[in-house]
Design an enzyme around this catalytic site. Structure first.
Site, short mmCIF file in Angstrom:
data_model
loop_
_atom_site.label_atom_id
_atom_site.label_comp_id
_atom_site.label_asym_id
_atom_site.label_seq_id
_atom_site.Cartn_x
_atom_site.Cartn_y
_atom_site.Cartn_z
N GLY A 90 0.84 -1.22 0.00
CA GLY A 90 0.00 0.00 0.00
C GLY A 90 0.86 1.25 0.00
N GLY A 92 2.67 3.78 1.37
CA GLY A 92 3.22 4.09 2.68
C GLY A 92 3.71 5.52 2.79
N LYS A 113 3.94 12.16 -3.58
CA LYS A 113 4.87 11.18 -3.00
C LYS A 113 5.76 11.84 -1.95
CE LYS A 113 7.73 7.33 -4.58
NZ LYS A 113 8.09 6.58 -5.78
N ASP A 125 9.13 6.25 7.18
CA ASP A 125 8.81 7.53 7.81
C ASP A 125 7.81 8.34 6.99
OD1 ASP A 125 10.34 8.17 5.65
OD2 ASP A 125 12.00 9.03 6.78
N GLY A 126 7.35 7.77 5.90
CA GLY A 126 6.36 8.47 5.08
C GLY A 126 6.94 9.57 4.22
N ARG A 183 -1.98 -1.03 -9.60
CA ARG A 183 -0.82 -1.87 -9.90
C ARG A 183 -1.22 -3.33 -10.02
NH1 ARG A 183 3.18 1.35 -6.87
NH2 ARG A 183 2.11 3.34 -6.62
N ASP A 252 4.31 -4.81 -7.32
CA ASP A 252 3.68 -3.58 -6.82
C ASP A 252 4.17 -2.36 -7.60
OD1 ASP A 252 5.91 -4.67 -5.10
OD2 ASP A 252 6.01 -2.59 -4.49
N ASN A 253 5.21 -2.54 -8.39
CA ASN A 253 5.69 -1.43 -9.22
C ASN A 253 5.30 -1.60 -10.68
OD1 ASN A 253 6.88 -0.20 -7.02
ND2 ASN A 253 8.88 -1.13 -7.34
N ASP A 262 7.00 4.14 -10.59
CA ASP A 262 7.88 4.06 -9.41
C ASP A 262 9.36 4.01 -9.80
OD1 ASP A 262 5.91 4.37 -7.62
OD2 ASP A 262 6.11 2.41 -6.66
P1 AMP Z 1 9.09 1.16 -3.21
O1 AMP Z 1 10.33 0.35 -2.95
O2 AMP Z 1 9.33 2.65 -3.20
O3 AMP Z 1 8.35 0.71 -4.42
O4 AMP Z 1 8.14 0.92 -1.97
C1 AMP Z 1 7.70 -0.34 -1.53
C2 AMP Z 1 6.74 -0.15 -0.40
O5 AMP Z 1 7.39 0.51 0.68
C3 AMP Z 1 5.53 0.70 -0.72
O6 AMP Z 1 4.46 0.21 0.02
C4 AMP Z 1 5.96 2.06 -0.26
O7 AMP Z 1 4.87 2.91 0.03
C5 AMP Z 1 6.73 1.72 1.00
N1 AMP Z 1 7.72 2.75 1.34
C6 AMP Z 1 8.87 3.02 0.71
N2 AMP Z 1 9.53 4.02 1.32
C7 AMP Z 1 8.77 4.41 2.37
C8 AMP Z 1 8.89 5.40 3.39
N3 AMP Z 1 9.96 6.20 3.46
N4 AMP Z 1 7.90 5.51 4.30
C9 AMP Z 1 6.83 4.70 4.23
N5 AMP Z 1 6.66 3.75 3.32
C10 AMP Z 1 7.61 3.60 2.39
MG MG Z 2 6.73 1.13 -5.31
#
Ligand code: AMP
Ligand code: MG
Length: 488
Positions: A90, A92, A113, A125-126, A183, A252-253, A262
């Site tokens: 989801g 994040g 983002k 940390d969002g 996705r 998910d990407n 992504d």
């Molecule tokens: P990503 O590797 O960017 O495709 O992210 C994979 C998952 O990790 C997704 O659910 C993102 O929303 C979550 N995510 C990545 N970086 C962060 C972050 N800094 N804070 C919260 N969720 C994250």
């Molecule tokens: Mg992603």
């Protein structure tokens, strides 16, 4: 032209069952400022570019000010990460602000983002850092310039907020746009939870919004799956032809619309190297350049599996084959065009493979060689500029003789061919070292000019832009050693 207030957000996703998303309020930065604004993406939502000058703009795009009709949500999804199913994932740190319907009737998601914690943040940390948002912002536009389906980049918002990664960096937000951010993993989450009613609801939603031509016909879900397989096949063929690796092809990407989605530790190759792994953390090279076509197949199998409650078994089994056929055919067509060949003849595959093998063993720059090949002259003495790129001069001569014969066989005319080749062999791509210069100027000096320069350059990558010649140069020594990790 619209103002911020007349963008008229809708949010059809919020009308789906509540389990599909979480309602969230973006967490804006204490202080924020506009880093970069992209008028060509703004045009897609009819937004007056002068709106970017208003203080309300960076407040709204930085999550501090909610615009009329916006109902921000974080979307639920799952995904196969490096081959392992992980649920839930989801959004994040990304928040869907809503959808804007433009005057042509197209709808565009605005997705923020780096906008703070959501229920899906897990250990994160969002936030997103300026470095990684610059990378995503620029590559989305660079891919678009190359004619490759992708999310688009509306703007970048900077802040003074410290965000901890391997070192302390500053936080930033990216506003990206896409017709949909659904996705493969959005379907997977309901399949693996055995919530097949939700799976059908999602499929109906996606079909109504994005595959309307399938809605009233026979077998809508099977045809949907086939189209997803085809779109994915075309997309990955385009990545291969342009020499680009995504870096993290987790499901998910993978966009259900076949968009590049992504941008993390991606990379354009400099020297041709099939084993190119852009992501420093991908130790086993699962997502290396040469593996992408196979990973695409694997991922299409995953979406087919997820849709299995809605389609016949034969369609589930057939989808990866459709992907494969589309990917192969598209790749062949694109490479024929890169070589300036109009006809398809026996031996073309071998001619292409032999060239790539030579380029690999001679460390030849992928982008620059194909661009220069446009100047190939059927007079054998006039190709020193190409020959000199190869340490193995005889190897090149051996290939060039065959290429010359092949061109002769279809009565190729040099000037005519060059014009065609220039339209498909880019002069400029977003090389890692180029984006690194933009990142360093931005992070060290708050000088954002290089971001805009690159964005403008790369929206016309096939045009000779003589004053920008230096941007076509292969990397200097320091630029070959840049390490890109997953951290973002
Ligand atoms: P990503 O590797 O960017 O495709 O992210 C994979 C998952 O990790 C997704 O659910 C993102 O929303 C979550 N995510 C990545 N970086 C962060 C972050 N800094 N804070 C919260 N969720 C994250
Ligand atoms: Mg992603």
């Amino acid at each position: 032209m619209r103002t911020l207030e007349t963008l008229n957000f809708d949010n059809t996703y919020t009308r789906l069952p509540e389990v599909f998303f979480e309602r969230v309020t973006p967490t804006g930065f204490q202080t924020s400022h506009l880093v970069s604004f992209n008028p060509s993406a703004a045009a897609l939502i009819d937004l007056d570019p002068d709106e970017a000058k208003r203080p309300e703009f960076h407040q709204a795009m930085g999550g501090k000010l909610l615009l009329p009709g916006s109902e921000p949500i974080a979307m639920l999804y799952a995904g196969h990460q490096f081959g392992h199913y992980v649920s839930p994932l989801g959004d994040g740190r990304a928040i869907l602000l809503g959808e804007v319907r433009n005057s042509r009737g197209e709808t565009w998601d605005l997705h923020l983002k780096g906008a703070g914690l959501t229920r899906f943040s897990r250990d994160g940390d969002g936030r997103a850092v300026l470095r990684s948002t610059i990378r995503e912002y620029l590559c989305g536009e660079a891919m678009h310039g190359l004619g490759i389906q992708t999310t688009r980049s509306l703007c970048l918002i900077g802040s003074d907020e410290a965000v901890l990664r391997e070192s302390v960096e500053t936080g930033a937000m990216l506003v990206r746009m896409a017709p949909s951010h659904v996705r493969f993993g959005t379907f997977e989450v309901f399949f693996y939870r055995r919530q097949h009613d939700h799976l059908k609801t999602l499929a109906d939603y996606v079909l109504a919004g994005h595959f309307p031509h399938l809605v009233d016909g026979p077998e809508p879900y099977a045809r949907f799956l086939r189209e997803v397989a085809e779109r994915t096949g075309r997309l990955i063929a385009q990545w291969q032809a342009v020499g680009w690796a995504h870096g993290v092809m987790n499901t998910d990407n993978m966009s259900i619309l076949g968009l590049t989605l992504d941008y993390g530790p991606y990379g354009f190759m400099d020297d041709f190297n099939p084993g190119f792994i852009p992501n420093h953390s991908d130790h086993r090279g699962r997502y290396s350049f040469q593996n992408q076509p196979d990973i695409g197949y694997w991922n299409v199998r995953a979406i087919a599996q997820a849709l299995s409650p809605l389609v016949e078994e034969a369609d589930v089994l057939g989808a990866p084959e459709i992907y494969e056929a589309t990917m192969q055919q598209t790749y062949t067509d694109l490479m024929q065009a890169k070589l300036g060949l109009k006809e398809a003849r026996d031996g073309d595959d071998k001619l292409r493979r032999d060239l790539l093998a030579l380029m690999h063993s001679n460390h030849v720059d992928y982008t620059n060689f194909f661009r220069a090949l446009g100047f190939f002259n059927q007079d054998p003495s006039a190709n020193e500029h190409l020959r000199d790129r190869f340490l193995d001069r005889e190897g090149f001569d051996w290939w060039a003789d065959r290429y010359r014969a092949r061109l002769k066989a279809e009565r190729s005319v040099d000037v005519e061919r060059k014009a065609r080749m220039d339209a498909c062999n880019p002069k400029y791509v977003l090389r890692n070292y180029l984006v690194q210069v933009a990142i360093e100027r931005a992070t060290r000096h708050r000088d954002y000019s290089e971001i805009d320069r690159l964005r403008e350059l790369l929206c016309r990558p096939f045009d000779d832009q003589p004053e920008m010649n230096e941007y076509a140069a292969p990397p200097p020594d320091w630029g070959k050693q840049i390490v890109v990790s997953c951290s973002s």
